[in-house]
Design a protein around this motif. Structure first.
Motif, PDB file in Angstrom:
ATOM      1  N   GLN A  24       0.821  -1.208   0.000  1.00  0.00           N
ATOM      2  CA  GLN A  24       0.000   0.000   0.000  1.00  0.00           C
ATOM      3  C   GLN A  24       0.858   1.262   0.000  1.00  0.00           C
ATOM      4  N   VAL A  25       2.128   1.109   0.396  1.00  0.00           N
ATOM      5  CA  VAL A  25       3.030   2.258   0.369  1.00  0.00           C
ATOM      6  C   VAL A  25       3.194   2.789  -1.055  1.00  0.00           C
ATOM      7  N   LEU A  26       2.983   1.923  -2.037  1.00  0.00           N
ATOM      8  CA  LEU A  26       3.108   2.348  -3.428  1.00  0.00           C
ATOM      9  C   LEU A  26       2.078   3.412  -3.795  1.00  0.00           C
ATOM     10  N   LEU A  27       0.983   3.457  -3.032  1.00  0.00           N
ATOM     11  CA  LEU A  27      -0.090   4.405  -3.326  1.00  0.00           C
ATOM     12  C   LEU A  27      -0.086   5.609  -2.392  1.00  0.00           C
ATOM     13  N   TYR A  28       0.972   5.769  -1.621  1.00  0.00           N
ATOM     14  CA  TYR A  28       1.105   6.986  -0.817  1.00  0.00           C
ATOM     15  C   TYR A  28       1.156   8.185  -1.759  1.00  0.00           C
ATOM     16  N   TRP A  29       0.552   9.277  -1.333  1.00  0.00           N
ATOM     17  CA  TRP A  29       0.499  10.460  -2.189  1.00  0.00           C
ATOM     18  C   TRP A  29       1.883  10.964  -2.614  1.00  0.00           C
ATOM     19  N   PRO A  30       2.868  11.007  -1.723  1.00  0.00           N
ATOM     20  CA  PRO A  30       4.198  11.453  -2.173  1.00  0.00           C
ATOM     21  C   PRO A  30       4.769  10.563  -3.275  1.00  0.00           C
ATOM     22  N   ASN A  31       4.479   9.259  -3.206  1.00  0.00           N
ATOM     23  CA  ASN A  31       4.990   8.352  -4.230  1.00  0.00           C
ATOM     24  C   ASN A  31       4.230   8.510  -5.542  1.00  0.00           C
ATOM     25  N   ILE A  32       2.950   8.828  -5.450  1.00  0.00           N
ATOM     26  CA  ILE A  32       2.183   9.120  -6.668  1.00  0.00           C
ATOM     27  C   ILE A  32       2.775  10.338  -7.375  1.00  0.00           C
ATOM     28  N   ILE A  33       3.203  11.322  -6.584  1.00  0.00           N
ATOM     29  CA  ILE A  33       3.885  12.473  -7.182  1.00  0.00           C
ATOM     30  C   ILE A  33       5.153  12.013  -7.895  1.00  0.00           C
ATOM     31  N   GLY A  34       5.846  11.046  -7.304  1.00  0.00           N
ATOM     32  CA  GLY A  34       7.036  10.501  -7.955  1.00  0.00           C
ATOM     33  C   GLY A  34       6.713   9.887  -9.303  1.00  0.00           C
ATOM     34  N   TYR A  35       5.598   9.166  -9.400  1.00  0.00           N
ATOM     35  CA  TYR A  35       5.209   8.569 -10.678  1.00  0.00           C
ATOM     36  C   TYR A  35       4.878   9.661 -11.699  1.00  0.00           C
ATOM     37  N   HIS A  67       8.754  19.061 -13.202  1.00  0.00           N
ATOM     38  CA  HIS A  67       9.409  17.880 -12.617  1.00  0.00           C
ATOM     39  C   HIS A  67      10.337  18.285 -11.474  1.00  0.00           C
ATOM     40  N   ILE A  68      11.113  19.349 -11.662  1.00  0.00           N
ATOM     41  CA  ILE A  68      12.025  19.817 -10.617  1.00  0.00           C
ATOM     42  C   ILE A  68      11.242  20.369  -9.428  1.00  0.00           C
ATOM     43  N   ALA A  69      10.227  21.189  -9.715  1.00  0.00           N
ATOM     44  CA  ALA A  69       9.458  21.819  -8.639  1.00  0.00           C
ATOM     45  C   ALA A  69       8.791  20.777  -7.746  1.00  0.00           C
ATOM     46  N   LEU A  70       8.299  19.707  -8.349  1.00  0.00           N
ATOM     47  CA  LEU A  70       7.618  18.672  -7.572  1.00  0.00           C
ATOM     48  C   LEU A  70       8.576  17.901  -6.674  1.00  0.00           C
ATOM     49  N   ASP A  71       9.880  18.026  -6.936  1.00  0.00           N
ATOM     50  CA  ASP A  71      10.860  17.347  -6.091  1.00  0.00           C
ATOM     51  C   ASP A  71      10.792  17.861  -4.656  1.00  0.00           C
ATOM     52  N   GLY A  72      10.444  19.131  -4.501  1.00  0.00           N
ATOM     53  CA  GLY A  72      10.315  19.676  -3.155  1.00  0.00           C
ATOM     54  C   GLY A  72       8.967  19.405  -2.523  1.00  0.00           C
ATOM     55  N   VAL A  73       7.993  19.047  -3.353  1.00  0.00           N
ATOM     56  CA  VAL A  73       6.636  18.839  -2.850  1.00  0.00           C
ATOM     57  C   VAL A  73       6.483  17.460  -2.219  1.00  0.00           C
ATOM     58  N   ASP A  74       7.084  16.444  -2.844  1.00  0.00           N
ATOM     59  CA  ASP A  74       6.851  15.081  -2.353  1.00  0.00           C
ATOM     60  C   ASP A  74       7.383  14.878  -0.940  1.00  0.00           C
ATOM     61  N   GLY A  75       8.580  15.414  -0.663  1.00  0.00           N
ATOM     62  CA  GLY A  75       9.132  15.272   0.682  1.00  0.00           C
ATOM     63  C   GLY A  75       8.300  16.010   1.721  1.00  0.00           C
ATOM     64  N   TRP A  76       7.887  17.232   1.376  1.00  0.00           N
ATOM     65  CA  TRP A  76       7.051  18.011   2.291  1.00  0.00           C
ATOM     66  C   TRP A  76       5.735  17.291   2.562  1.00  0.00           C
ATOM     67  N   LEU A  77       5.133  16.749   1.497  1.00  0.00           N
ATOM     68  CA  LEU A  77       3.855  16.062   1.649  1.00  0.00           C
ATOM     69  C   LEU A  77       4.006  14.787   2.471  1.00  0.00           C
ATOM     70  N   ARG A 119       6.111  14.239   4.904  1.00  0.00           N
ATOM     71  CA  ARG A 119       6.189  14.611   6.319  1.00  0.00           C
ATOM     72  C   ARG A 119       4.842  15.118   6.823  1.00  0.00           C
ATOM     73  N   ARG A 120       4.146  15.856   5.989  1.00  0.00           N
ATOM     74  CA  ARG A 120       2.855  16.438   6.377  1.00  0.00           C
ATOM     75  C   ARG A 120       1.808  15.356   6.633  1.00  0.00           C
ATOM     76  N   LEU A 121       1.793  14.335   5.780  1.00  0.00           N
ATOM     77  CA  LEU A 121       0.779  13.283   5.879  1.00  0.00           C
ATOM     78  C   LEU A 121       1.252  12.083   6.697  1.00  0.00           C
ATOM     79  N   GLY A 122       2.490  12.131   7.166  1.00  0.00           N
ATOM     80  CA  GLY A 122       3.027  10.976   7.879  1.00  0.00           C
ATOM     81  C   GLY A 122       3.202   9.781   6.968  1.00  0.00           C
ATOM     82  N   GLN A 123       3.563  10.045   5.706  1.00  0.00           N
ATOM     83  CA  GLN A 123       3.698   8.973   4.722  1.00  0.00           C
ATOM     84  C   GLN A 123       5.143   8.824   4.247  1.00  0.00           C
TER      85      GLN A 123
END
Length: 203
Positions: free
Chosen positions: A4-15, A41-51, A53-57
């Motif tokens: 289920q970790v594959l469907l974490y929102w930060p990982n979806i951003i990675g896809y 693509h570059i801008a989203l690199d900062g979003v996935d990590g923040w998300l 931590r924010r969601l505990g994912q």
């Protein structure tokens, strides 16, 4: 946790970022399409990590995926820019293997016994002025050089040549700082591997 970790929102951003990389590659001859795709693509690199931590994912897979996508994007662009660009990509993949093999998913925070300069670069997960400079060199230099090659800095942004040259120097310096950290990581990994080699017993 399982798959289920594959469907974490930060990982979806990675896809999504992977999709952006391949879309950018397909449009590399059309700067008006390539630049927005690659910049997103570059801008989203900062979003996935923040998300994460924010969601505990946060997850080991997410930490791994983040660096894989970063290397994929930069490797694509360096290879498009120069015939020798694959060397930069090869070094980054080598460092990736070294860090994740020996340091795991918390590799960014595992440099407390490193030399002061390395610690300064890696402090707080690159979230310092020096770390920002290094990350800007990593991500920004190839995109900046792409802009120089296609004349985008002149025609789109209207930057005078001296600002373009200054930007190139600053970003290249940041990339060289990153190179020094990369060389140190590879060297320490070599030491890690050789220190673990069992000594041959004298017969």
């Amino acid at each position: 946790m399982g798959l289920q970790v594959l469907l974490y929102w930060p990982n979806i951003i990675g896809y999504v970022r992977i999709g952006l990389v391949f879309a950018a590659w397909a449009s590399c001859e059309t700067p008006a399409v390539f630049v927005p795709l690659y910049s997103t693509h570059i801008a989203l690199d900062g979003v996935d990590g923040w998300l994460a931590r924010r969601l505990g994912q946060t997850s080991r897979f997410g930490a791994w995926l983040d660096v894989v996508v970063d290397n994929l994007g930069r490797g694509l662009l360096w290879s498009l820019l120069f015939q020798w660009g694959w060397l930069v990509s090869a070094l980054e993949w080598c460092v990736f293997v070294c860090n994740h093999n020996a340091r795991g998913d918390h590799w960014k925070n595992s440099f407390i016994t490193s030399p002061p300069f390395i610690q300064a670069v890696m402090a707080n997960g690159f979230r310092t002025p020096l770390g920002t400079w290094v990350v800007s060199g990593l991500h920004g230099l190839p995109l900046w050089l792409y802009g120089c090659r296609w004349g985008l800095l002149t025609h789109w942004l209207g930057l005078p040549l001296w600002i373009q040259a200054l930007g190139t120097v600053l970003l290249a310096a940041g990339r060289l700082l990153a190179l020094s950290v990369e060389i140190w990581c590879v060297w320490t990994h070599i030491k890690y591997l050789t220190d673990d080699e069992p000594e041959e017993k004298n017969n």
